[in-house]
Scaffold this motif. Structure first.
Motif, PDB file in Angstrom:
ATOM      1  N   LEU A  35      36.015  38.656  29.132  1.00 24.02           N
ATOM      2  CA  LEU A  35      37.101  39.006  30.054  1.00 24.02           C
ATOM      3  C   LEU A  35      38.143  37.908  29.959  1.00 24.02           C
ATOM      4  N   THR A  36      39.279  38.253  29.470  1.00 23.30           N
ATOM      5  CA  THR A  36      40.266  37.201  29.259  1.00 23.30           C
ATOM      6  C   THR A  36      40.835  36.719  30.577  1.00 23.30           C
ATOM      7  N   SER A  39      42.910  30.637  32.182  1.00 27.26           N
ATOM      8  CA  SER A  39      42.543  29.220  32.160  1.00 27.26           C
ATOM      9  C   SER A  39      41.702  28.910  30.928  1.00 27.26           C
ATOM     10  N   PRO A  81      33.921  37.177  45.342  1.00 24.56           N
ATOM     11  CA  PRO A  81      32.679  37.781  44.853  1.00 24.56           C
ATOM     12  C   PRO A  81      31.490  36.894  45.244  1.00 24.56           C
ATOM     13  N   LEU A  97      28.700  35.448  38.988  1.00 20.83           N
ATOM     14  CA  LEU A  97      29.212  36.161  40.151  1.00 20.83           C
ATOM     15  C   LEU A  97      28.860  37.638  40.146  1.00 20.83           C
ATOM     16  N   ILE A 100      32.703  42.789  40.608  1.00 25.51           N
ATOM     17  CA  ILE A 100      33.506  43.600  41.528  1.00 25.51           C
ATOM     18  C   ILE A 100      34.100  44.769  40.741  1.00 25.51           C
ATOM     19  N   LEU A 223      39.823  36.405  43.311  1.00 22.69           N
ATOM     20  CA  LEU A 223      39.177  35.760  42.169  1.00 22.69           C
ATOM     21  C   LEU A 223      39.875  34.440  41.913  1.00 22.69           C
ATOM     22  N   ASP A 224      39.315  33.655  40.989  1.00 23.60           N
ATOM     23  CA  ASP A 224      40.021  32.491  40.486  1.00 23.60           C
ATOM     24  C   ASP A 224      40.267  31.406  41.530  1.00 23.60           C
TER      25      ASP A 224
HETATM   26  N1  LIG Z   1      33.491  38.867  39.906  1.00 29.57           N
HETATM   27  C1  LIG Z   1      34.214  39.563  39.048  1.00 29.57           C
HETATM   28  N2  LIG Z   1      34.123  40.908  38.991  1.00 29.57           N
HETATM   29  C2  LIG Z   1      34.850  41.615  38.107  1.00 29.57           C
HETATM   30  N3  LIG Z   1      35.710  41.094  37.226  1.00 29.57           N
HETATM   31  C3  LIG Z   1      35.861  39.753  37.235  1.00 29.57           C
HETATM   32  C4  LIG Z   1      35.136  38.917  38.135  1.00 29.57           C
HETATM   33  N4  LIG Z   1      35.489  37.644  37.911  1.00 29.57           N
HETATM   34  C5  LIG Z   1      36.386  37.678  36.916  1.00 29.57           C
HETATM   35  N5  LIG Z   1      36.631  38.941  36.503  1.00 29.57           N
HETATM   36  C6  LIG Z   1      37.561  39.366  35.436  1.00 29.57           C
HETATM   37  O1  LIG Z   1      37.719  38.311  34.518  1.00 29.57           O
HETATM   38  C7  LIG Z   1      39.077  37.880  34.476  1.00 29.57           C
HETATM   39  C8  LIG Z   1      39.135  36.369  34.353  1.00 29.57           C
HETATM   40  O2  LIG Z   1      38.482  35.767  35.438  1.00 29.57           O
HETATM   41  P1  LIG Z   1      39.150  34.613  36.293  1.00 29.57           P
HETATM   42  O3  LIG Z   1      38.163  34.134  37.295  1.00 29.57           O
HETATM   43  O4  LIG Z   1      40.466  35.092  36.818  1.00 29.57           O
HETATM   44  O5  LIG Z   1      39.325  33.510  35.158  1.00 29.57           O
HETATM   45  P2  LIG Z   1      40.546  32.568  34.751  1.00 29.57           P
HETATM   46  O6  LIG Z   1      40.381  31.353  35.576  1.00 29.57           O
HETATM   47  O7  LIG Z   1      40.334  32.308  33.323  1.00 29.57           O
HETATM   48  O8  LIG Z   1      41.831  33.313  35.058  1.00 29.57           O
HETATM   49  C9  LIG Z   1      39.688  38.393  35.756  1.00 29.57           C
HETATM   50  O9  LIG Z   1      41.069  38.616  35.645  1.00 29.57           O
HETATM   51  C10 LIG Z   1      38.933  39.676  36.009  1.00 29.57           C
HETATM   52  O10 LIG Z   1      39.489  40.746  35.276  1.00 29.57           O
END
Ligand SMILES: Nc1ncnc2c1ncn2[C@@H]1O[C@H](COP(=O)(O)OP(=O)(O)O)[C@@H](O)[C@H]1O
Ligand SMILES: [Mg+2]
Length: 344
Positions: A35-36, A39, A81, A97, A100, A223-224
């Protein structure tokens, strides 16, 4: 050289720790997809065990995100989450996590979605309002209290740099030098910090905008949490409001009309904040908010509005990235004028 992420996970030095935590064998953990993110963290969907449970593994995240999930999300009711498990220490931090379900895309958010998100934010802020001295929050940055001197120095540096760019790219840059000067003067004034903190502090997400919300049918969660810190909740509300109009379309940024005025959002936010135990009056909150405008310009905009100059052959320069990807200067100027109005 590229290696496939599935292979990367299997070779990852933490895979054994994850397997141990999940009480399964290394072979039972299967990588499903990458999942891109934006960061340097490595985010992937994995399954494990005989029943192939699903979770989102975030490797190499920040210490603060690890702190948030391991200490806060596992003990408090937060719009995030649920952590399934996480690394023992923050040396090589990873978190697993709950997955979601994909919600409605930010482009399709209605007024109701925004309202729901604002209420989640208010509830979250209220829960941690004026709690930053509690032991459980050791390790979280206190950017506007304990660390204010450092923060202020950084903000002024951001402004200095941005101001230079504004002059060099006059006519292309959407914020005027005089506006940066105005913000600088505010930040340096002797009552600034009192004003900024008039509404107290809370634990903040740090990057609350629509694109960090997963607006699933039954939850609206964030998220994040990599930037999480203690600061004025009014600033975080302003940050959310400021970024509502921005729409990402591929790598370009579009702009739309904000369906709420700031006062409308503030009313919704503050009613919920009070209902959930927050202790600030509306006038105090507004005082904090006015000061937060300068914080927003120096902390966020002054930092991201960079031309990222690329040196072309023949000594010609080229304005790339942020400035070029934003809507026209005229449109962005309107946006900043409105933002600065809020500080009056
Ligand atoms: N708990 C989760 N449930 C579903 N998708 C998630 C979850 N956590 C992250 N993702 C997916 O992974 C992507 C990157 O996660 P994220 O925590 O935003 O990382 P980064 O810090 O690299 O931006 C998110 O944009 C989302 O699409
Ligand atoms: Mg992200």
């Amino acid at each position: 050289m590229f290696i496939k992420l599935g292979e990367y996970l299997n070779k990852s030095p933490i895979i054994e720790e994850i397997a141990k935590k999940l009480k399964c064998s290394v072979e039972d953990i299967k990588f499903r997809k990458n999942l891109t993110g934006t960061s340097t963290a490595n985010v992937s969907e994995i399954t494990w065990g005989k029943k192939k449970k699903v979770g989102i593994l975030k490797q190499n995240t920040t210490k603060v995100e690890w702190l948030f999930y391991s200490k806060i999300a596992s003990e408090f009711d937060v719009p995030a989450p649920a952590p399934i498990t996480f690394s023992e220490s923050s040396d090589m931090p990873w978190i697993l996590l709950e997955k979601i379900p994909r919600g409605i895309h930010p482009r399709k958010w209605t007024k109701e979605h925004i309202e729901k998100a604002i209420k989640e934010l208010a509830g979250f802020h209220a829960q941690f309002h004026n709690q930053e001295s509690e032991k459980i929050f050791d390790g979280f940055r206190k950017k506007t209290t304990k660390e204010w001197d450092t923060t202020k120095k950084r903000l002024l540096e951001n402004l200095k740099r941005a101001s230079k760019i504004a002059v060099n790219y006059e006519g292309k840059y959407p914020i005027l030098k005089s506006e940066f000067d105005y913000v600088k003067k505010k930040l340096k004034s002797k009552d600034y910090l009192d004003d900024l903190l008039a509404g107290g502090t809370s634990l903040l997400h740090g990057d609350v905008w629509i694109y960090n919300f997963m607006n699933a049918p039954n939850c609206s969660c964030l998220l994040d949490w990599q930037e999480c810190f203690f600061g004025p909740p009014a600033w975080e509300l302003l940050y959310f409001y400021d970024l509502i109009p921005l729409l990402i379309d591929g790598i370009k940024v579009g702009i739309r009309v904000n369906p709420f005025t700031f006062d409308e959002l503030l009313k919704i936010y503050h009613a919920e904040f009070k209902k959930r135990g927050g202790k600030t009056t509306l006038p105090k909150f507004k005082q904090s908010l006015k000061a937060a405008v300068s914080f927003q310009v120096a902390y966020f905009w002054a930092k991201i509005l960079k031309p990222d100059v690329i040196h072309l052959h023949g000594g010609r320069y080229f304005i790339a990235r942020t400035l070029r990807l934003l809507p026209s200067r005229k449109v962005m100027r309107e946006h900043f004028k409105k933002l600065l109005e809020l500080s009056k």
